[in-house]
Scaffold this active site. Sequence first.
Site, PDB file in Angstrom:
ATOM      1  N   HIS A   1       0.676  -1.196   0.044  1.00  0.00           N
ATOM      2  CA  HIS A   1       0.133   0.042   0.042  1.00  0.00           C
ATOM      3  C   HIS A   1       1.022   1.184   0.019  1.00  0.00           C
ATOM      4  O   HIS A   1       1.881   1.194   0.600  1.00  0.00           O
ATOM      5  CB  HIS A   1      -1.019  -0.155   1.349  1.00  0.00           C
TER       6      HIS A   1
ATOM      7  N   ASP B   1      -7.965  -4.988  -0.447  1.00  0.00           N
ATOM      8  CA  ASP B   1      -8.593  -5.666  -1.281  1.00  0.00           C
ATOM      9  C   ASP B   1      -8.235  -7.341  -1.156  1.00  0.00           C
ATOM     10  O   ASP B   1      -8.624  -8.011  -2.101  1.00  0.00           O
ATOM     11  CB  ASP B   1      -7.980  -5.284  -2.755  1.00  0.00           C
TER      12      ASP B   1
HETATM   13  C1  SDX Z   1      -6.091   0.420  -3.082  1.00  0.00           C
HETATM   14  O1  SDX Z   1      -4.176   4.845  -1.904  1.00  0.00           O
HETATM   15  C2  SDX Z   1      -5.286   4.164  -1.198  1.00  0.00           C
HETATM   16  O2  SDX Z   1      -5.645   4.780  -0.251  1.00  0.00           O
HETATM   17  C3  SDX Z   1      -5.839   3.014  -2.158  1.00  0.00           C
HETATM   18  C4  SDX Z   1      -6.737   2.293  -1.360  1.00  0.00           C
HETATM   19  C5  SDX Z   1      -8.133   3.044  -1.119  1.00  0.00           C
HETATM   20  O3  SDX Z   1      -8.603   2.412  -0.197  1.00  0.00           O
HETATM   21  O4  SDX Z   1      -8.620   4.019  -1.869  1.00  0.00           O
HETATM   22  O5  SDX Z   1      -6.433   1.731  -0.164  1.00  0.00           O
HETATM   23  C6  SDX Z   1      -7.211   0.818  -2.246  1.00  0.00           C
HETATM   24  O6  SDX Z   1      -5.866   0.798  -3.954  1.00  0.00           O
HETATM   25  C7  SDX Z   1      -5.141  -0.697  -2.329  1.00  0.00           C
HETATM   26  C8  SDX Z   1      -4.223  -1.143  -3.228  1.00  0.00           C
HETATM   27  C9  SDX Z   1      -4.541  -2.191  -3.986  1.00  0.00           C
HETATM   28  N1  SDX Z   1      -3.576  -2.624  -5.079  1.00  0.00           N
HETATM   29  C10 SDX Z   1      -2.850  -3.897  -5.085  1.00  0.00           C
HETATM   30  O7  SDX Z   1      -3.161  -5.009  -4.042  1.00  0.00           O
HETATM   31  C11 SDX Z   1      -1.840  -4.079  -6.201  1.00  0.00           C
HETATM   32  C12 SDX Z   1      -0.537  -4.688  -5.613  1.00  0.00           C
HETATM   33  N2  SDX Z   1       0.069  -3.576  -4.805  1.00  0.00           N
HETATM   34  C13 SDX Z   1       0.985  -2.779  -5.417  1.00  0.00           C
HETATM   35  O8  SDX Z   1       1.352  -2.794  -6.919  1.00  0.00           O
HETATM   36  C14 SDX Z   1       1.724  -1.728  -4.741  1.00  0.00           C
HETATM   37  O9  SDX Z   1       1.905  -2.261  -3.335  1.00  0.00           O
HETATM   38  C15 SDX Z   1       0.752  -0.595  -4.556  1.00  0.00           C
HETATM   39  C16 SDX Z   1       0.524   0.087  -5.965  1.00  0.00           C
HETATM   40  C17 SDX Z   1      -0.650  -0.470  -3.932  1.00  0.00           C
HETATM   41  C18 SDX Z   1       1.809   0.674  -3.818  1.00  0.00           C
HETATM   42  O10 SDX Z   1       2.849   0.758  -4.557  1.00  0.00           O
HETATM   43  P1  SDX Z   1       3.780   1.910  -4.340  1.00  0.00           P
HETATM   44  O11 SDX Z   1       3.286   2.623  -2.861  1.00  0.00           O
HETATM   45  O12 SDX Z   1       4.060   2.936  -5.625  1.00  0.00           O
HETATM   46  O13 SDX Z   1       4.959   1.215  -3.905  1.00  0.00           O
HETATM   47  P2  SDX Z   1       6.096   0.649  -5.076  1.00  0.00           P
HETATM   48  O14 SDX Z   1       5.473  -0.031  -6.276  1.00  0.00           O
HETATM   49  O15 SDX Z   1       7.118   1.804  -5.429  1.00  0.00           O
HETATM   50  O16 SDX Z   1       6.776  -0.609  -4.323  1.00  0.00           O
HETATM   51  C19 SDX Z   1       7.628  -0.706  -3.374  1.00  0.00           C
HETATM   52  C20 SDX Z   1       8.578  -2.032  -3.358  1.00  0.00           C
HETATM   53  C21 SDX Z   1       8.985  -2.167  -4.961  1.00  0.00           C
HETATM   54  O17 SDX Z   1      10.000  -3.161  -4.736  1.00  0.00           O
HETATM   55  P3  SDX Z   1      11.560  -2.609  -4.910  1.00  0.00           P
HETATM   56  O18 SDX Z   1      11.556  -1.500  -6.109  1.00  0.00           O
HETATM   57  O19 SDX Z   1      11.814  -1.605  -3.566  1.00  0.00           O
HETATM   58  O20 SDX Z   1      12.577  -3.521  -4.696  1.00  0.00           O
HETATM   59  O21 SDX Z   1       7.702  -2.918  -3.036  1.00  0.00           O
HETATM   60  C22 SDX Z   1       7.335  -3.925  -3.946  1.00  0.00           C
HETATM   61  C23 SDX Z   1       7.693  -2.903  -5.287  1.00  0.00           C
HETATM   62  O22 SDX Z   1       8.360  -4.211  -6.251  1.00  0.00           O
HETATM   63  N3  SDX Z   1       5.973  -4.290  -4.147  1.00  0.00           N
HETATM   64  C24 SDX Z   1       5.503  -5.499  -4.323  1.00  0.00           C
HETATM   65  C25 SDX Z   1       4.001  -5.291  -3.981  1.00  0.00           C
HETATM   66  N4  SDX Z   1       3.965  -4.173  -3.942  1.00  0.00           N
HETATM   67  C26 SDX Z   1       4.913  -3.394  -3.779  1.00  0.00           C
HETATM   68  N5  SDX Z   1       6.264  -6.558  -4.592  1.00  0.00           N
HETATM   69  C27 SDX Z   1       5.418  -7.552  -4.863  1.00  0.00           C
HETATM   70  N6  SDX Z   1       4.012  -7.496  -4.676  1.00  0.00           N
HETATM   71  C28 SDX Z   1       3.456  -6.549  -4.350  1.00  0.00           C
HETATM   72  N7  SDX Z   1       2.032  -6.483  -4.205  1.00  0.00           N
END
Ligand code: SDX
Length: 428
Positions: A307, A364
Amino acid sequence: MSESAKLSFKGQDYEFPVITGTENESAIDIAKLRASSGLITLDPGYKNTGATKSAITFLDGEEGILRYRGYRIEDLAEKSTFLEVSYLLIYGELPTQAQYEDFSKEITHHTLVHEDIKKILEGFPSNAHPMGVLSSMICALTAFYPASLNPNRSEEEVNLSIIRLIAKMPTFAAWAYKNEMGHPVNYPDNSLDYCSNFLKMMFALPAEKYDVDPVVSAALDKLLILHADHEQNCSTSTVRIVGSSQASIYASISAGINALWGPLHGGANQSVIEMLEAIKADGGDAKKYLDKAKDKNDPFRLMGFGHRVYKNFDPRAKIIKKAADDVLEKLGVNDPVLEIAKELEHAALNDQYFIDRQLYPNVDFYSGIIYRALGIPTDMFTVMFALGRLPGWIAQWKEMRENGEPIGRPRQVYTGANERDYVSMNKR
Ligand code: SDX
């Protein structure tokens, strides 16, 4: 004593005020940054940028705290109803009994939609994704209520649009589902409460009697409360920026629905179930998929995990996980993907990659399992998220409008070609 922050650039010092909110969050007010220094900030994804001041929702990502207008999400999920929470978010206070009854009655008497909307619905093929149908029908309300296009409308007219949105969204959502199923639509039943009416419009069939299961209706009401607002997330920021151009509330909400659709945002609840189903079909090996999620050369992500703000458990995920156990037990549903989800969660919470990146289950991760147990099809999950988030979008749009916020127009750092002369095609 007011705080300030200093910036030094090319031998010149600049000082900017620091503002502090009611929960002691502080922000540098850079309103005069460009005028005084010629500098702008750069922050892709706005990870460090506050877009506004808001009194609606507070969340603390480190502590896993979520409150609507100061009330804890745990208390509201357990003791309130979705309509009462909608009133709280939109008008700022919990309603009195009389206020609640008026609000509820107003909504009940606006659930019907113009018959011509069915012509729009019938234009969609049955394989149309319900989110596209929903955002189109919400935007179509501008055609049926053209007065909504006037940005300087009276408070009464704005409030009527708000009531219409909350009242008609369940009708549109159910009709989008019926279009996909090739079934005739059901009209609202004003003798039922909000969630029961929605369930009946969704699942009643002409040839059969349909009785709403109170367990299902109560579970849905709790899920809608948990999704009702979440401060400046992607779709809410979309609603605010579209509304900041003085576009109608219907156009702003329609834009929010489309932003929510993406699998990184509200679309994740659909992607989680598709992911769990794929893991089950592939033998149920959670560790194999955990390794894929950690592999930088593999585009696979653990959907429902991570998140932007929560670097601790998403409090909503905790409540939904317990509700999933309760609802499936009450309904006598044994869903194998629930066990895979729990196994995946346990493995990820004990895996250094996820621990280092503070990746926890989000709202989710478990919601799709409940929706499925309630009989809601996978591609309707994000529609359910939109149904829940509607009062939050409305409250944020209303706050932006009442605060007279300027049109949103970010700056950029240009990295393209410098000035060059045009060369006619025969000389290139
Ligand atoms: C919602 O914003 C809100 O409030 C949203 C929400 C709401 O109520 O409105 O809460 C609802 O959208 C919840 C999120 C639902 N999305 C998912 O579940 C999709 C999977 N999660 C991600 O893609 C990710 O975690 C995000 C998009 C939610 C957040 O992404 P960020 O903050 O941009 O973080 P990032 O992509 O920069 O990740 C940081 C690190 C990275 O690794 P490094 O580059 O540091 O090595 O964490 C890793 C990412 O690769 N990472 C994951 C991951 N999520 C982040 N690795 C594997 N699986 C994951 N799910």
